[in-house]
Scaffold this motif. Sequence first.
Motif, PDB file in Angstrom:
ATOM      1  N   GLY A   1      25.898  55.035 127.354  1.00 41.89           N
ATOM      2  CA  GLY A   1      26.822  55.261 128.451  1.00 41.89           C
ATOM      3  C   GLY A   1      28.285  55.058 128.136  1.00 41.89           C
ATOM      4  O   GLY A   1      29.117  55.098 129.051  1.00 41.89           O
ATOM      5  N   ILE A   2      28.657  54.863 126.874  1.00 40.18           N
ATOM      6  CA  ILE A   2      30.065  54.696 126.523  1.00 40.18           C
ATOM      7  C   ILE A   2      30.692  56.079 126.397  1.00 40.18           C
ATOM      8  O   ILE A   2      30.320  56.861 125.517  1.00 40.18           O
ATOM      9  N   SER A   3      31.634  56.389 127.256  1.00 35.12           N
ATOM     10  CA  SER A   3      32.161  57.758 127.327  1.00 35.12           C
ATOM     11  C   SER A   3      32.910  58.152 126.055  1.00 35.12           C
ATOM     12  O   SER A   3      32.911  59.325 125.677  1.00 35.12           O
ATOM     13  N   VAL A   4      33.578  57.196 125.413  1.00 41.75           N
ATOM     14  CA  VAL A   4      34.298  57.505 124.169  1.00 41.75           C
ATOM     15  C   VAL A   4      33.478  57.065 122.957  1.00 41.75           C
ATOM     16  O   VAL A   4      34.031  56.844 121.881  1.00 41.75           O
ATOM     17  N   GLY A   5      32.171  56.963 123.113  1.00 40.32           N
ATOM     18  CA  GLY A   5      31.296  56.520 122.037  1.00 40.32           C
ATOM     19  C   GLY A   5      31.373  57.370 120.781  1.00 40.32           C
ATOM     20  O   GLY A   5      31.444  56.826 119.675  1.00 40.32           O
ATOM     21  N   PRO A   6      31.365  58.721 120.888  1.00 34.72           N
ATOM     22  CA  PRO A   6      31.468  59.530 119.656  1.00 34.72           C
ATOM     23  C   PRO A   6      32.742  59.268 118.866  1.00 34.72           C
ATOM     24  O   PRO A   6      32.716  59.256 117.635  1.00 34.72           O
ATOM     25  N   LEU A   7      33.856  59.054 119.557  1.00 40.53           N
ATOM     26  CA  LEU A   7      35.108  58.760 118.849  1.00 40.53           C
ATOM     27  C   LEU A   7      35.020  57.411 118.134  1.00 40.53           C
ATOM     28  O   LEU A   7      35.410  57.284 116.968  1.00 40.53           O
ATOM     29  N   ILE A   8      34.489  56.398 118.816  1.00 45.93           N
ATOM     30  CA  ILE A   8      34.329  55.079 118.200  1.00 45.93           C
ATOM     31  C   ILE A   8      33.362  55.158 117.023  1.00 45.93           C
ATOM     32  O   ILE A   8      33.588  54.552 115.968  1.00 45.93           O
ATOM     33  N   GLY A   9      32.277  55.900 117.199  1.00 47.96           N
ATOM     34  CA  GLY A   9      31.308  56.044 116.120  1.00 47.96           C
ATOM     35  C   GLY A   9      31.899  56.715 114.900  1.00 47.96           C
ATOM     36  O   GLY A   9      31.625  56.311 113.767  1.00 47.96           O
ATOM     37  N   MET A  10      32.735  57.733 115.103  1.00 44.63           N
ATOM     38  CA  MET A  10      33.356  58.409 113.968  1.00 44.63           C
ATOM     39  C   MET A  10      34.306  57.466 113.231  1.00 44.63           C
ATOM     40  O   MET A  10      34.322  57.429 111.992  1.00 44.63           O
ATOM     41  N   ILE A  11      35.089  56.696 113.970  1.00 43.43           N
ATOM     42  CA  ILE A  11      36.008  55.745 113.325  1.00 43.43           C
ATOM     43  C   ILE A  11      35.226  54.708 112.534  1.00 43.43           C
ATOM     44  O   ILE A  11      35.556  54.390 111.381  1.00 43.43           O
ATOM     45  N   ALA A  12      34.165  54.169 113.138  1.00 42.98           N
ATOM     46  CA  ALA A  12      33.352  53.167 112.442  1.00 42.98           C
ATOM     47  C   ALA A  12      32.684  53.747 111.205  1.00 42.98           C
ATOM     48  O   ALA A  12      32.555  53.063 110.178  1.00 42.98           O
ATOM     49  N   GLY A  13      32.248  55.005 111.275  1.00 40.24           N
ATOM     50  CA  GLY A  13      31.611  55.617 110.127  1.00 40.24           C
ATOM     51  C   GLY A  13      32.575  55.877 108.987  1.00 40.24           C
ATOM     52  O   GLY A  13      32.239  55.678 107.816  1.00 40.24           O
ATOM     53  N   VAL A  14      33.808  56.291 109.309  1.00 44.67           N
ATOM     54  CA  VAL A  14      34.789  56.608 108.270  1.00 44.67           C
ATOM     55  C   VAL A  14      35.143  55.370 107.462  1.00 44.67           C
ATOM     56  O   VAL A  14      35.306  55.434 106.227  1.00 44.67           O
TER      57      VAL A  14
END
Length: 375
Positions: free
Chosen positions: A214-227
């Motif tokens: 349910g985190i609306s900006v989850g994909p953005l956070i996930g991409m930053i964490a992955g990079v």
Amino acid sequence: MVGGVLYLIGPVLAPFIIAGLFAYLFNPVVEKLERRGVSRSIGVSLVFLVLTLVLVGIVLVLIPFMDKQVTRFIDQLPSWTDWARDVATPWVEQHFGISLGMFESQGVVEMLKGHWKEAGGFATTVLAKVSKSGFAIIAWALNLVIIPVAAFYLLRDWNIVVERIHALVPRSIEPVVTRLTRESDETLGGFLRGQLSVMIILGTFYGIGLWSVGISVGPLIGMIAGVISFVPYLGAIVGVGMGVIAAVAQYQDVYHVVLVLIVFVVGQLLEGYVLVPKLVGDKIGLHPVAVMFAILAGGELFGFVGVLLALPIAAVIMVLLRYAYERYTQSEMYQETEAESLIVGVDDADNPSREDVVIIVASAPAADTDSSVRP
């Protein structure tokens, strides 16, 4: 001398270094196609075709999606800053006695929102910055042309280039150079290909996991964490911090915070027990601290070119250090000298009360002397 030349011609070298890294990363794929009977030129063309399709797909799908994510992130910044001002700051001051001062960020939020709306999105912002200078547009266009062209020819002629360099190596040191080159290739290639795969998988997992809870900006956070996950735990720490703040600002409850923590705990278990052992391995030899230091030092000394060359140079240095350590531990300086035993026998008849005495004498290698010289 070499460093000064690299610094001066860095902007010119950058596209060719990128093309060389590209050719290095995908050369194993072309070699596998060759072993299946495909000519090298056709194999390189197939690799470029697939990568072009992937790149077009990323541009058409990922950029608009990330544009929406960043826009949503900026829209939610006021609630984040309100929570930090009204909840987090008073709690820290009350429990730790630390005064954080007046937390005023509304102006920053309004500035970001205004500039974002004026730019019209992520892609427009990039194009606007590039279009400020006609020379920048020309250089950008030339790099877009030079990188794929140079990468194509380097990848096609990779084996020829390697063979010609190998032919220039003096025959007296050829076995050692070949061994060190092979170990450097295993170290650098294993790290780059494996860690790139880990970053992509973790970024995708974190993004989907945070979005599913349910985190609306989850994909953005996930991409930053992955990079930034090329450094163990750093991606998870940054992702947990951003995810917890997003969950608290969006839901104001503990339940979603726990869900965010579960996503990152599962991601760390996946990274530590599955991805890194399978894709990177435990014999690469590039410590995360060495990776960070190499990238930061390269960027500080030679700019963008230094960042590109940091990992290859670090891999070679690690291999050379391991070789120097191996030679040192096999040298006479390091090896212990053998001890010889001197047994002194005592006649029991003459000395019935004494036991046999064993004297251990550590002997050093005797120096060579001329047999013709007598004292």
